[in-house]
Design a protein around this motif. Structure first.
Motif, PDB file in Angstrom:
ATOM      1  N   GLU A 439      -5.630   8.003  -9.677  1.00  0.00           N
ATOM      2  CA  GLU A 439      -6.135   8.781 -10.815  1.00  0.00           C
ATOM      3  C   GLU A 439      -4.997   9.210 -11.732  1.00  0.00           C
ATOM      4  O   GLU A 439      -5.097   9.099 -12.959  1.00  0.00           O
ATOM      5  CB  GLU A 439      -6.886  10.002 -10.277  1.00  0.00           C
ATOM      6  N   GLU A 440      -3.901   9.700 -11.146  1.00  0.00           N
ATOM      7  CA  GLU A 440      -2.790  10.215 -11.934  1.00  0.00           C
ATOM      8  C   GLU A 440      -2.139   9.139 -12.797  1.00  0.00           C
ATOM      9  O   GLU A 440      -1.716   9.383 -13.922  1.00  0.00           O
ATOM     10  CB  GLU A 440      -1.740  10.845 -11.021  1.00  0.00           C
ATOM     11  N   ILE A 441      -2.025   7.925 -12.256  1.00  0.00           N
ATOM     12  CA  ILE A 441      -1.356   6.865 -13.025  1.00  0.00           C
ATOM     13  C   ILE A 441      -2.347   6.090 -13.888  1.00  0.00           C
ATOM     14  O   ILE A 441      -1.961   5.187 -14.648  1.00  0.00           O
ATOM     15  CB  ILE A 441      -0.584   5.911 -12.100  1.00  0.00           C
ATOM     16  N   ASN A 442      -3.631   6.456 -13.788  1.00  0.00           N
ATOM     17  CA  ASN A 442      -4.688   5.772 -14.551  1.00  0.00           C
ATOM     18  C   ASN A 442      -4.722   4.286 -14.184  1.00  0.00           C
ATOM     19  O   ASN A 442      -4.623   3.390 -15.037  1.00  0.00           O
ATOM     20  CB  ASN A 442      -4.475   5.956 -16.055  1.00  0.00           C
ATOM     21  N   TRP A 443      -4.869   4.043 -12.889  1.00  0.00           N
ATOM     22  CA  TRP A 443      -4.817   2.681 -12.345  1.00  0.00           C
ATOM     23  C   TRP A 443      -5.862   1.766 -12.969  1.00  0.00           C
ATOM     24  O   TRP A 443      -5.582   0.602 -13.269  1.00  0.00           O
ATOM     25  CB  TRP A 443      -4.997   2.742 -10.827  1.00  0.00           C
TER      26      TRP A 443
END
Length: 771
Positions: A439-443
């Motif tokens: 989620e954090e890296i917007n995979w």
């Protein structure tokens, strides 16, 4: 314990930083003593050879030179007329005894940088001049450059042995051979990591002072494991431990390497005793690169068995670790961790991994932040991407399918022999950190860029999961004293090596004693005289072990205060209440300020004993852009999500994680200790040994969680100093492979230098062009 404060968990800025920012830190090289002599050490320029003769006469005759010490002088004054050996601190197996390092070369030299003689003079410059006058005759022997060197009488490093292999560790779980027998899918690959090192900003230094009238030694410049080093020196000097005080000054970084017992930890005190004057030694950077413990040089041949849906059935293989010329202090730790943690945070029911420790004519190895785990995470995570691609599976789902589940905790991992070491993961939900990292890296969006050529560069993304062991036992100690002003002084057996110990421990103590932070007069560490015993700072243990010992000391201190107040009140101790940590109240409205009780010498020493480990866990993800024409990689985004149990200070953990990632990226892209075939170190300065600078990797983000406290300690804390470094090598290699997927590039070694990436691209183009 009744919780009044909430300092634990608060993002409090480091208390120790103020003195550093004001230039008031005191490092060992800042120390000066009247009448001190200075030491310089003559080191071997030959990697492997027999010492025929050492002529020190000209050096001794130089005005201002007090003495020149060789093995001969040490033998005549030591117990049993022998040169002491550097001990094994961790995994001290009998198998390692033939390969121990003498504190000074006797009949043979085995690596470039090994101590041959030590000059003591009025100034450091004169001591260096004396070294130039020492004549050493060494008969060169063939150097053992790596494990492939043919072994014969001239290339055996140690007489009386039949090989240059110290031992083989074996990690076993289940029955790998049976699992492989009918496995639907298997694959075998080989990988390699390079030799590099911790490289703290401050090189080592020592100041030894010998009081002949009391037969007492004070040694400044200690770090990490003061009490172990004191026990070692006491045995070598044949004096009681109480006759030695080791003082820990401010330390410019440790990272596993600084503070172990090195030859100089004996040589400088020996010189001080011989001279009858203080002796000071500070190494230069060239010495540091040649002599401080190296790390990471390993290769493996590993095989996996899976079902077609990606469920891992078994992992087996062979690994080889280059441990350098001697086994010293922590030289076995990295290799045993490669064996035991090849499976990482994954559910692998059948494991059979052996790891050979091979001796060569290089600087001995030791621990470096995440020892063995950095290497084995690269092997495993690189391999997993290849396997997922082979099976036509999404690499995220391949990992998700095989992560150990929360319901399986505690989860037993492979058992290591010899040493019969069994271990298990303590707690956690490994899926949650994976999902949060994606989620954090917007995979979902960034994965659309995988392999695309944008503005002349190929984009790639990757991820990797890790576990970090912590809380090595068996014990830690702490002592708390009620001071005359009503505040508390805290003394700990843990060591400060830059990890923010003073701040975190003050938070723990203040909460335990129910006082504000300013109620703690200070957290005192750094000398063997503060507590009866201590075990130091390694294996991400300080907060778990030292913090828990503080809780024990706080409980005992409060009991002691109640007892003292009860005597004043003429009541039972159970009837006394401590209010806000500053006064005691008894029956009938009686009250007394705790400061009034301080004159009774109220203090308490606590301890925490532990035989289990904590396991922090998490996921790294990265986005890179690769210029295939020149092999350059730019890091566009890097995210770490880790769960480290109960967090004492979020700011400290965040800083630890970011710094750890940078070190991991240095190992992934730059750092490489290169030797030639004659055992000569070719990267002997910072002009050759490249390290990260502040501008190299500016886009790093860290998310730290505390969803799953550890059940093995009263704080619920886990280690948090190594999680950022462990997965970096594997993640970056996977990101490069993902970016260059159109070429079919598959990195199998570190570092990922521009030259290596360029060569991989060229090799791929040649394969395409071949008929």
């Amino acid at each position: 314990m009744r919780t009044v404060n909430s300092l634990i968990g608060s993002p409090i800025e480091r208390l120790e930083d103020l003195r550093f920012l004001r230039g008031r830190g005191e490092y060992v090289d800042d120390l000066a003593r009247e009448g001190a002599l200075h030491a310089a050490i003559l080191r071997s320029s030959v990697a492997h050879g027999r010492i025929r003769a050492i002529d020190t006469s000209a050096a001794r005759a130089l005005p201002g030179v007090h003495s020149v010490i060789t093995a001969k002088e040490i033998v005549t004054q030591q117990i049993g007329n022998r040169v002491p050996r550097v001990p094994m601190r961790l995994q001290p197996l009998p198998d390692f005894e033939p390969f121990g390092q003498p504190v000074i070369a006797e009949t043979k030299v085995r690596y470039v940088g090994e101590a041959i003689a030590i000059a003591i003079a009025e100034t450091a410059g004169l001591a260096e001049d004396a070294l130039a006058l020492i004549e050493v005759d060494i008969e060169p022997l063939p150097a053992v450059a790596d494990r492939h060197t043919l072994v014969n009488d001239d290339t055996l490093l140690f007489a009386g042995t039949d090989s240059n292999r110290a031992i083989v560790f074996h990690a076993v779980r289940g029955d790998a051979a049976l699992a492989f027998k009918d496995a639907p899918y298997t694959r075998r690959e080989s990988f390699r990591t390079q030799r590099h090192m911790a490289l703290p900003m401050e090189p080592r230094g020592l100041l030894a002072e010998w009081d002949a009238s009391r037969a007492r030694l004070t040694l400044s410049g200690g770090a990490k494991v003061l009490f172990f080093n004191r026990r070692t020196l006491a045995k070598q000097f044949d004096v009681p431990e109480s006759a030695i005080e080791i003082v820990e000054n401010d330390v410019g970084g440790g990272f596993g390497a600084r503070g172990e017992f090195y030859p100089e930890d004996f040589l400088i005190p020996f010189a001080a005793r011989l001279a009858g004057r203080p002796v000071k030694w500070t190494e230069d950077r060239r010495e540091h690169l040649m002599t401080v413990n190296h790390a990471r040089e390993a290769e493996c041949d590993v095989e996996i068995a899976c079902t077609r849906d990606g469920t891992i059935l078994a992992l087996r293989g062979h690994a080889f670790v280059d441990v350098g010329a001697y086994m010293r202090t922590t030289g076995a730790v990295g290799a045993r961790n490669v064996a035991q943690f090849m499976s990482g945070p994954y559910r692998i029911p059948n494991i059979d991994i052996d790891v050979a420790l091979n001796l060569t004519n290089k600087t001995p190895v030791g621990t470096y932040r995440g020892p063995g785990r950095f290497e084995t995470d690269f092997f495993r995570e690189r391999f997993f991407d290849m396997v997922a691609q082979d099976l036509g599976l999404d690499r995220v789902e391949f990992r998700r399918r095989n992560l150990v589940a929360q319901t399986e905790m505690p989860y037993q991992i492979a058992t290591i022999t010899p040493f019969e070491s069994k271990d298990e993961f303590d707690s956690g939900d490994y899926q949650t950190t994976l999902d949060r990292c994606l989620e954090e890296i917007n995979w979902a969006e960034k994965s659309k860029l995988a392999g695309k050529l944008i503005d002349g560069r190929y984009h790639g993304i990757a991820l990797g999961c890790f576990i970090e062991g912590g809380a090595a036992g068996p014990k830690e100690s702490a002592r708390i004293v009620l001071e005359p002003d009503g505040r508390y002084a805290v003394y700990v057996g843990s060591s400060a090596i830059g990890q923010g110990l003073e701040t975190s421990f003050a938070q723990i103590a203040a909460d335990a004693l129910e006082v504000p932070m300013d109620g703690i007069r200070g957290v005192f560490h750094g000398t063997t005289s503060y507590v009866s015993d201590g075990y130091g700072a390694y294996h991400s243990r300080s907060v778990v072990m030292g913090g828990s010992a503080m809780l024990d000391a706080a409980i005992k201190l409060r009991e002691a205060i109640r007892g003292a107040a009860a005597q004043r009140f003429g009541c039972e101790a159970a009837a006394v209440e401590i209010i806000e940590g500053i006064r005691a109240a008894g029956p009938g409205g009686k009250a007394i300020a705790l400061a009034e009780l301080a004159g009774e010498g109220i203090s308490a020493e606590g301890a925490f004993l532990n035989k289990k480990h904590t396991y922090t866990y998490g996921t790294h993800a990265a986005h890179v852009a690769v210029d295939a024409k020149i092999g350059h990689v730019e890091l566009l985004d890097y995210v770490v999500v880790e769960d480290c149990g109960r967090i004492i200070n979020p700011l400290t953990v965040h800083g630890q994680t970011i710094g750890s990632v940078v070190q991991g990226l240095g190992g992934a892209f730059m750092e490489h200790l290169v030797y030639d075939g004659e055992g000569q170190l070719l990267t002997g300065s910072l002009a050759d040994y490249l390290i990260p600078t502040a501008s190299d990797f500016p886009k790093i983000r860290a998310v730290v969680q505390e969803n799953h406290p550890s059940p093995i300690n009263p704080l619920g804390a886990k280690g948090a100093g190594e999680g950022g470094i462990i997965a970096a090598g594997g993640v970056m290699a996977n990101a490069v492979a993902n970016a260059l997927s159109s070429f079919g590039v598959q990195p199998r070694q570190l570092p990922l230098t521009p030259a290596y990436i360029w060569e991989l691209v060229q090799a791929a183009r040649r394969r395409r062009a071949a008929p």
